[in-house]
Design a protein around this motif. Structure first.
Motif, short mmCIF file in Angstrom:
data_model
loop_
_atom_site.label_atom_id
_atom_site.label_comp_id
_atom_site.label_asym_id
_atom_site.label_seq_id
_atom_site.Cartn_x
_atom_site.Cartn_y
_atom_site.Cartn_z
N ALA A 149 0.84 -1.21 -0.06
CA ALA A 149 -0.01 -0.07 0.09
C ALA A 149 1.02 1.21 -0.02
N SER A 150 2.12 0.82 0.47
CA SER A 150 3.13 2.08 0.34
C SER A 150 3.56 2.41 -1.25
N GLU A 151 4.55 3.61 -1.19
CA GLU A 151 5.11 4.16 -2.17
C GLU A 151 6.42 3.37 -2.32
N ALA A 152 6.52 2.20 -1.87
CA ALA A 152 7.92 1.69 -1.89
C ALA A 152 8.12 1.02 -3.47
N ALA A 153 9.49 1.36 -3.71
CA ALA A 153 9.71 1.09 -5.29
C ALA A 153 9.68 -0.54 -5.36
N TYR A 154 10.27 -1.27 -4.62
CA TYR A 154 10.23 -2.65 -4.66
C TYR A 154 9.72 -3.52 -3.47
N VAL A 155 9.02 -4.64 -3.70
CA VAL A 155 8.37 -5.50 -2.51
C VAL A 155 8.52 -6.91 -2.79
N ALA A 156 9.28 -7.66 -1.77
CA ALA A 156 9.58 -8.79 -2.27
C ALA A 156 9.52 -9.98 -1.01
N MET A 157 9.46 -11.16 -1.34
CA MET A 157 9.29 -12.00 -0.09
C MET A 157 10.06 -13.31 -0.50
N MET A 158 10.80 -13.81 0.26
CA MET A 158 11.79 -14.97 0.24
C MET A 158 10.67 -16.26 0.42
N ILE A 160 17.13 -5.57 -6.83
CA ILE A 160 16.63 -4.21 -6.29
C ILE A 160 17.40 -3.08 -6.97
N VAL A 161 18.86 -3.34 -7.19
CA VAL A 161 19.50 -2.32 -7.96
C VAL A 161 18.98 -2.31 -9.47
N ALA A 162 18.87 -3.42 -10.23
CA ALA A 162 18.15 -3.54 -11.43
C ALA A 162 16.79 -2.59 -11.65
N GLU A 163 15.94 -2.89 -10.59
CA GLU A 163 14.71 -2.19 -10.39
C GLU A 163 14.74 -0.62 -10.34
N SER A 164 15.94 -0.29 -9.39
CA SER A 164 16.02 1.04 -9.13
C SER A 164 16.49 1.84 -10.15
N TYR A 165 17.05 1.19 -11.36
CA TYR A 165 17.52 1.89 -12.47
C TYR A 165 16.73 1.62 -13.51
N GLY A 166 15.41 0.95 -13.30
CA GLY A 166 14.62 0.45 -14.51
C GLY A 166 14.99 -0.63 -15.34
N ARG A 167 15.77 -1.36 -15.00
CA ARG A 167 16.48 -2.27 -15.88
C ARG A 167 15.90 -3.56 -15.48
N PRO A 168 16.05 -4.50 -16.57
CA PRO A 168 15.54 -5.99 -16.12
C PRO A 168 16.56 -6.88 -15.65
#
Length: 148
Positions: free
Chosen positions: A78-87, A134-142
């Motif tokens: 629900a937040s503006e977090a750029a990445y949400v993941a679960m192990m 996380i790094v890839a997502e933060s730069y808009g990369r796959p």
């Protein structure tokens, strides 16, 4: 003059918020810190006081069996977090995902399992795949190989 393959200019990135404290989360903290990211590992399985995602943050749930996993995921999604993941494997996470969907939570942004498919099995290798994603997502990369 020799060209350097990196830039001294640091981009602004959100924090990496990790629940809970285990070997994978400790490895995430080490690798992400080396990559210049601020990391908060919340040891308390109930999400503690620290997991309040802000815009640009990455949230990684390293223990899908944590007592407050549903609340942490609800808040992160629900937040503006750029990445949400679960192990967890999709199979192991299915019950929790079904519960969230039944509550009307949009889980389309949730990365399950977290990380890139590097094939690693140890905590450090798993953490490396998560930080890479996380790094890839933060730069808009796959992600993936740079060779073409």
């Amino acid at each position: 003059m020799r060209q350097q393959p990196w830039s001294d200019a640091q981009a602004e990135h959100g924090r990496i918020l990790v629940l809970s404290d285990n070997p994978i989360s400790q490895a995430i903290a080490s690798i992400a810190t080396a990559a210049g990211r601020d990391v908060l590992v919340e040891a308390v399985d109930d999400g503690g006081e620290g997991l309040e995602p802000r815009a640009g943050d990455a949230v990684v749930l390293c223990d899908h069996d944590a007592p407050d996993a549903p609340r942490v995921l609800r808040a992160a999604l629900a937040s503006e977090a750029a990445y949400v993941a679960m192990m967890a494997s999709r199979r192991r996470a299915a019950g929790l995902l079904d519960e969230l969907v039944a509550e009307g939570v949009d889980v389309t942004r949730l990365h399950v399992p977290a990380g890139h498919d590097l094939g690693g099995k140890g905590p450090g290798e798993i953490a490396l795949s998560v930080v890479a994603e996380i790094v890839a997502e933060s730069y808009g990369r796959p992600g993936g190989p740079m060779r073409g």
